[in-house]
Structures are given as structure tokens and as C-alpha cells.
Design a protein around this motif. Structure first.
Motif, PDB file in Angstrom:
ATOM      1  N   GLU A   1     -13.314 -41.615 -10.451  1.00 54.59           N
ATOM      2  CA  GLU A   1     -14.697 -41.607 -10.927  1.00 54.59           C
ATOM      3  C   GLU A   1     -15.048 -40.241 -11.527  1.00 54.59           C
ATOM      4  OE1 GLU A   1     -16.970 -44.181 -10.803  1.00 54.59           O
ATOM      5  OE2 GLU A   1     -15.333 -45.456 -10.107  1.00 54.59           O
ATOM      6  N   ASP A   2     -16.164 -40.205 -12.266  1.00 45.89           N
ATOM      7  CA  ASP A   2     -16.633 -38.965 -12.877  1.00 45.89           C
ATOM      8  C   ASP A   2     -17.537 -38.220 -11.888  1.00 45.89           C
ATOM      9  OD1 ASP A   2     -17.137 -36.997 -14.754  1.00 45.89           O
ATOM     10  OD2 ASP A   2     -18.855 -38.071 -15.586  1.00 45.89           O
ATOM     11  N   ALA A   3     -16.921 -37.631 -10.887  1.00 48.79           N
ATOM     12  CA  ALA A   3     -17.638 -36.869  -9.867  1.00 48.79           C
ATOM     13  C   ALA A   3     -16.672 -35.818  -9.331  1.00 48.79           C
ATOM     14  CB  ALA A   3     -18.108 -37.786  -8.749  1.00 48.79           C
ATOM     15  N   LYS A   4     -17.221 -34.837  -8.657  1.00 49.24           N
ATOM     16  CA  LYS A   4     -16.387 -33.765  -8.128  1.00 49.24           C
ATOM     17  C   LYS A   4     -16.344 -33.868  -6.608  1.00 49.24           C
ATOM     18  CE  LYS A   4     -16.452 -29.819 -10.191  1.00 49.24           C
ATOM     19  NZ  LYS A   4     -16.752 -28.479 -10.693  1.00 49.24           N
ATOM     20  N   ILE A   5     -15.150 -34.033  -6.062  1.00 45.75           N
ATOM     21  CA  ILE A   5     -14.978 -34.037  -4.615  1.00 45.75           C
ATOM     22  C   ILE A   5     -14.840 -32.592  -4.173  1.00 45.75           C
ATOM     23  CG2 ILE A   5     -13.532 -34.762  -2.697  1.00 45.75           C
ATOM     24  CD1 ILE A   5     -12.744 -37.214  -4.393  1.00 45.75           C
ATOM     25  N   VAL A   6     -15.780 -32.142  -3.357  1.00 47.63           N
ATOM     26  CA  VAL A   6     -15.831 -30.745  -2.912  1.00 47.63           C
ATOM     27  C   VAL A   6     -14.941 -30.512  -1.700  1.00 47.63           C
ATOM     28  CG1 VAL A   6     -17.364 -28.965  -1.978  1.00 47.63           C
ATOM     29  CG2 VAL A   6     -18.147 -30.432  -3.829  1.00 47.63           C
TER      30      VAL A   6
END
Length: 79
Positions: free
Chosen positions: A34-39
Motif C-alpha cells: 500500500e501507499d503508506a509508511k510503516i514506521v
């Protein structure tokens, strides 16, 4: 310098964009595309808790809105 401003203003800019998402390994593999950042990832019993920066609520697992931190600000704005 990533961003300049008062800490509370920087944090307010990420309201509604930081999520703790509880999911299993299969859901995590699916979500990585997905277009998200896993921190970060931590184990929470049988589930994985992924801290995610995203402009929309993740549609996988159980998503809870989280309070932004200055680390989130840095990671959100880094290229």
C-alpha cells in the motif's frame, strides 16, 4: 532540516495520519504494498502492531488512530 516550527504545530500537522494497526503476518505482507509508511513493528500477543503513517485509515486489521510524536514528524517528511 526536515521541517521548521513549534513542536505542537508540527505534531498537529499529523493529526489523523498516525495509526496503530493490529494485524497478522499475512495481512502485513498484503499491506506492505500500500501507499503508506510503516514506521515500526512490535508484537502484541498473537498479532503484530504496525505503526503506520497514512493520510487515510488503513483498511487492514484493526486500526486505531494514534497520537503523533516528533519521530513521526521526522519520518513523515523525510525523503
Amino acid at each position: 532540516m526536515i521541517r521548521q516550527g513549534e513542536p505542537r504545530e508540527l505534531l498537529a500537522g499529523l493529526n489523523g495520519m498516525v495509526w496503530n494497526v493490529y494485524m497478522d503476518t499475512a495481512e502485513l505482507r498484503q499491506y506492505e504494498n500500500e501507499d503508506a509508511k510503516i514506521v515500526s513493528l512490535t508484537y502484541a500477543g498473537e498479532k503484530i502492531c504496525a505503526r503506520i503513517l497514512s493520510s487515510r485509515r488503513p483498511e487492514v486489521g484493526i486500526a486505531e488512530e494514534a497520537k503523533p510524536t516528533l519521530e513521526d514528524v521526522y519520518l513523515y517528511y523525510e525523503q
